[in-house]
Motif scaffolding. Structure first.
Motif, PDB file in Angstrom:
ATOM      1  N   ALA A   1       0.832  -1.202   0.000  1.00 17.31           N
ATOM      2  CA  ALA A   1       0.000   0.000   0.000  1.00 17.31           C
ATOM      3  C   ALA A   1       0.864   1.247   0.000  1.00 17.31           C
ATOM      4  O   ALA A   1       1.928   1.280   0.605  1.00 17.31           O
ATOM      5  N   LYS A   2       0.367   2.280  -0.697  1.00 17.79           N
ATOM      6  CA  LYS A   2       1.038   3.582  -0.628  1.00 17.79           C
ATOM      7  C   LYS A   2       0.580   4.326   0.616  1.00 17.79           C
ATOM      8  O   LYS A   2       1.358   5.065   1.223  1.00 17.79           O
ATOM      9  N   VAL A   3      -0.696   4.165   0.940  1.00 17.62           N
ATOM     10  CA  VAL A   3      -1.255   4.783   2.145  1.00 17.62           C
ATOM     11  C   VAL A   3      -2.148   3.774   2.842  1.00 17.62           C
ATOM     12  O   VAL A   3      -2.932   3.082   2.193  1.00 17.62           O
ATOM     13  N   VAL A   4      -2.010   3.704   4.153  1.00 15.91           N
ATOM     14  CA  VAL A   4      -2.903   2.873   4.942  1.00 15.91           C
ATOM     15  C   VAL A   4      -3.782   3.789   5.781  1.00 15.91           C
ATOM     16  O   VAL A   4      -3.275   4.641   6.517  1.00 15.91           O
ATOM     17  N   LEU A   5      -5.092   3.638   5.621  1.00 13.58           N
ATOM     18  CA  LEU A   5      -6.031   4.403   6.428  1.00 13.58           C
ATOM     19  C   LEU A   5      -6.392   3.561   7.641  1.00 13.58           C
ATOM     20  O   LEU A   5      -6.904   2.453   7.497  1.00 13.58           O
ATOM     21  N   LEU A   6      -6.078   4.081   8.814  1.00 17.03           N
ATOM     22  CA  LEU A   6      -6.343   3.334  10.047  1.00 17.03           C
ATOM     23  C   LEU A   6      -7.541   3.955  10.744  1.00 17.03           C
ATOM     24  O   LEU A   6      -7.547   5.125  11.082  1.00 17.03           O
ATOM     25  N   ASP A   7      -8.509   3.112  10.978  1.00 21.81           N
ATOM     26  CA  ASP A   7      -9.781   3.549  11.492  1.00 21.81           C
ATOM     27  C   ASP A   7      -9.947   2.982  12.899  1.00 21.81           C
ATOM     28  O   ASP A   7     -10.247   1.814  13.028  1.00 21.81           O
ATOM     29  N   GLU A   8      -9.708   3.790  13.901  1.00 24.54           N
ATOM     30  CA  GLU A   8      -9.891   3.340  15.290  1.00 24.54           C
ATOM     31  C   GLU A   8      -9.288   1.972  15.536  1.00 24.54           C
ATOM     32  O   GLU A   8      -9.954   1.059  16.002  1.00 24.54           O
ATOM     33  N   VAL A   9      -8.013   1.893  15.220  1.00 21.27           N
ATOM     34  CA  VAL A   9      -7.356   0.593  15.289  1.00 21.27           C
ATOM     35  C   VAL A   9      -7.188   0.132  16.741  1.00 21.27           C
ATOM     36  O   VAL A   9      -7.098  -1.051  17.026  1.00 21.27           O
ATOM     37  N   ALA A  10      -7.226   1.077  17.677  1.00 21.77           N
ATOM     38  CA  ALA A  10      -7.004   0.733  19.086  1.00 21.77           C
ATOM     39  C   ALA A  10      -8.259   0.212  19.780  1.00 21.77           C
ATOM     40  O   ALA A  10      -8.172  -0.341  20.871  1.00 21.77           O
ATOM     41  N   ALA A  11      -9.405   0.369  19.126  1.00 23.85           N
ATOM     42  CA  ALA A  11     -10.662  -0.001  19.793  1.00 23.85           C
ATOM     43  C   ALA A  11     -10.644  -1.471  20.219  1.00 23.85           C
ATOM     44  O   ALA A  11     -10.373  -2.350  19.405  1.00 23.85           O
ATOM     45  N   GLY A  12     -10.899  -1.703  21.496  1.00 22.60           N
ATOM     46  CA  GLY A  12     -11.010  -3.068  22.001  1.00 22.60           C
ATOM     47  C   GLY A  12      -9.696  -3.806  22.137  1.00 22.60           C
ATOM     48  O   GLY A  12      -9.683  -5.025  22.290  1.00 22.60           O
ATOM     49  N   VAL A  13      -8.571  -3.090  22.067  1.00 20.93           N
ATOM     50  CA  VAL A  13      -7.271  -3.750  22.217  1.00 20.93           C
ATOM     51  C   VAL A  13      -6.664  -3.325  23.556  1.00 20.93           C
ATOM     52  O   VAL A  13      -6.644  -2.138  23.887  1.00 20.93           O
ATOM     53  N   ASN A  14      -6.201  -4.295  24.342  1.00 18.79           N
ATOM     54  CA  ASN A  14      -5.648  -3.926  25.653  1.00 18.79           C
ATOM     55  C   ASN A  14      -4.294  -3.241  25.527  1.00 18.79           C
ATOM     56  O   ASN A  14      -3.664  -3.255  24.491  1.00 18.79           O
ATOM     57  N   LYS A  15      -3.857  -2.608  26.612  1.00 19.42           N
ATOM     58  CA  LYS A  15      -2.685  -1.705  26.569  1.00 19.42           C
ATOM     59  C   LYS A  15      -1.409  -2.377  26.066  1.00 19.42           C
ATOM     60  O   LYS A  15      -0.662  -1.790  25.288  1.00 19.42           O
ATOM     61  N   THR A  16      -1.183  -3.622  26.512  1.00 22.29           N
ATOM     62  CA  THR A  16       0.049  -4.317  26.105  1.00 22.29           C
ATOM     63  C   THR A  16       0.045  -4.546  24.603  1.00 22.29           C
ATOM     64  O   THR A  16       1.026  -4.269  23.901  1.00 22.29           O
ATOM     65  N   LEU A  17      -1.090  -5.058  24.114  1.00 21.11           N
ATOM     66  CA  LEU A  17      -1.177  -5.348  22.689  1.00 21.11           C
ATOM     67  C   LEU A  17      -1.191  -4.069  21.871  1.00 21.11           C
ATOM     68  O   LEU A  17      -0.699  -4.034  20.748  1.00 21.11           O
TER      69      LEU A  17
ATOM     70  N   ARG B   1       8.764   3.569   9.539  1.00 21.23           N
ATOM     71  CA  ARG B   1      10.185   3.940   9.503  1.00 21.23           C
ATOM     72  C   ARG B   1      11.027   3.013   8.657  1.00 21.23           C
ATOM     73  O   ARG B   1      11.898   3.453   7.925  1.00 21.23           O
ATOM     74  N   GLU B   2      10.765   1.700   8.778  1.00 21.12           N
ATOM     75  CA  GLU B   2      11.619   0.749   8.075  1.00 21.12           C
ATOM     76  C   GLU B   2      11.138   0.477   6.656  1.00 21.12           C
ATOM     77  O   GLU B   2      11.928   0.217   5.759  1.00 21.12           O
ATOM     78  N   LEU B   3       9.821   0.515   6.451  1.00 23.63           N
ATOM     79  CA  LEU B   3       9.290   0.144   5.140  1.00 23.63           C
ATOM     80  C   LEU B   3       8.690   1.326   4.381  1.00 23.63           C
ATOM     81  O   LEU B   3       8.272   1.180   3.242  1.00 23.63           O
ATOM     82  N   GLY B   4       8.625   2.493   5.043  1.00 18.08           N
ATOM     83  CA  GLY B   4       8.189   3.697   4.332  1.00 18.08           C
ATOM     84  C   GLY B   4       6.693   3.854   4.119  1.00 18.08           C
ATOM     85  O   GLY B   4       6.264   4.660   3.296  1.00 18.08           O
ATOM     86  N   TYR B   5       5.887   3.082   4.833  1.00 13.82           N
ATOM     87  CA  TYR B   5       4.431   3.236   4.692  1.00 13.82           C
ATOM     88  C   TYR B   5       3.964   4.581   5.227  1.00 13.82           C
ATOM     89  O   TYR B   5       4.460   5.056   6.249  1.00 13.82           O
ATOM     90  N   THR B   6       2.987   5.159   4.529  1.00 13.63           N
ATOM     91  CA  THR B   6       2.310   6.366   4.991  1.00 13.63           C
ATOM     92  C   THR B   6       1.005   5.952   5.666  1.00 13.63           C
ATOM     93  O   THR B   6       0.303   5.066   5.172  1.00 13.63           O
ATOM     94  N   PHE B   7       0.697   6.585   6.799  1.00 14.11           N
ATOM     95  CA  PHE B   7      -0.560   6.269   7.493  1.00 14.11           C
ATOM     96  C   PHE B   7      -1.398   7.525   7.672  1.00 14.11           C
ATOM     97  O   PHE B   7      -0.866   8.607   7.933  1.00 14.11           O
ATOM     98  N   PHE B   8      -2.695   7.351   7.552  1.00  6.19           N
ATOM     99  CA  PHE B   8      -3.652   8.404   7.885  1.00  6.19           C
ATOM    100  C   PHE B   8      -4.571   7.786   8.932  1.00  6.19           C
ATOM    101  O   PHE B   8      -5.221   6.777   8.674  1.00  6.19           O
ATOM    102  N   VAL B   9      -4.558   8.382  10.121  1.00 11.03           N
ATOM    103  CA  VAL B   9      -5.098   7.701  11.303  1.00 11.03           C
ATOM    104  C   VAL B   9      -6.234   8.493  11.927  1.00 11.03           C
ATOM    105  O   VAL B   9      -6.091   9.678  12.235  1.00 11.03           O
TER     106      VAL B   9
END
Ligand SMILES: Nc1ncnc2c1ncn2[C@@H]1O[C@H](COP(=O)(O)OP(=O)(O)O)[C@@H](O)[C@H]1O
Ligand SMILES: [Mg+2]
Length: 260
Positions: free
Chosen positions: A173-189, A202-210
């Motif tokens: 992907a050139k851009v990954v759209l992240l939609d409430e990715v944290a919902a329902g995930v505990n702090k450690t995960l 940083r390592e693979l150069g993906y752009t994110f829109f969050v």
């Protein structure tokens, strides 16, 4: 339109009845950034996001993706161009293993040339080998090797999120759209997930829109952060800068700032 923007939203509006959910809004997502979108409830974040992702067609304005006008294109068309939105692993994929889930992501299909028809059995086999290798690389990158043969339905919430992220890596992907990715995930995960988003960036150069409710996650991952209110962008900067702006703090951080 700026040279290093991968997404340019230009004077976009969307009305619902008489209400301007997004009102002549312009913003950009810089290539290589992890850009966050925040703002009070009802600011128009979801509507804006849905217009970028092709789920809602703007009434006015343009969405430019990688220099191309993509206004009004459907999500599957944007997918082909390299704009991916994460989705929960669909129910029908829960009986497939983690590895198989990654291998199911549609990649570039060989064209319909005569040569391809002639050699298709060979192409199909070599493609499957390549896809499998790629899926194993992705599994490796996300450190999901120990669960690669588990059924997706049996994975933990956090592992499922990683798998969703992994699906975006299958098609570069050139851009990954992240939609409430944290919902329902505990702090450690969540930490795990954040670390992987950082590594992909940083390592693979993906752009994110969050778009995200969790302000700690936004603060950790996102630079810049775009603040929306009343259907427009009202500020942009690092989370520190945004938090240091007294007008924004007074108007929008006095009450809890939400995303989505
Ligand atoms: N499908 C819809 N029909 C009618 N009004 C909508 C619809 N979607 C959003 N709105 C309204 O548009 C405004 C912006 O909503 P939304 O984009 O969801 O904001 P946010 O995600 O920032 O909370 C709100 O007033 C909301 O009630
Ligand atoms: Mg919303």
């Amino acid at each position: 339109m700026s040279q290093d923007a991968v997404i340019d939203v230009i004077n976009v509006s969307k009305h619902f009845g008489g209400l301007a959910a997004v009102n002549n809004c312009s913003l950009s997502v810089r290539r290589g950034s992890v850009t966050g979108l925040i703002g009070p409830n009802g600011a128009g974040k979801s509507t804006l996001f849905n217009m970028v992702a092709g789920n809602i067609v703007p009434d006015e304005g343009q969405v430019i993706f990688d220099g191309q006008d993509v206004t009004g294109l459907a999500p599957h068309q944007l997918f082909r161009l390299g704009m991916l939105r994460t989705f929960q692993i669909a129910h029908e994929f829960s009986n497939m293993t983690a590895l198989e889930n990654l291998m199911m992501v549609p990649g570039d299909q060989p064209g319909e040339s005569l040569a391809n028809v002639w050699f298709r059995p060979f192409l199909a086999r070599s493609r499957e080998t390549a896809v499998r290798k790629k899926a194993l690389d992705v599994i490796d990158f996300l450190k999901l090797g120990h669960v690669r043969n588990e059924l997706a339905g049996n994975l933990s919430g956090g592992q499922k999120k990683l798998l969703e992220l992994g699906r975006t890596m299958m098609v570069d992907a050139k851009v990954v759209l992240l939609d409430e990715v944290a919902a329902g995930v505990n702090k450690t995960l969540l930490n795990d997930l954040a670390a992987n988003i950082e590594r992909m960036n940083r390592e693979l150069g993906y752009t994110f829109f969050v778009i995200e409710h969790d302000m700690d996650l936004i603060a950790r991952l996102c630079d810049p952060v775009i603040v929306m209110a009343e259907g427009r962008k009202i500020a942009e900067g690092s989370m520190e800068e945004v938090r240091a702006n007294p007008e924004i703090v007074e108007a929008y951080f006095g009450a809890p700032v939400e995303a989505a």
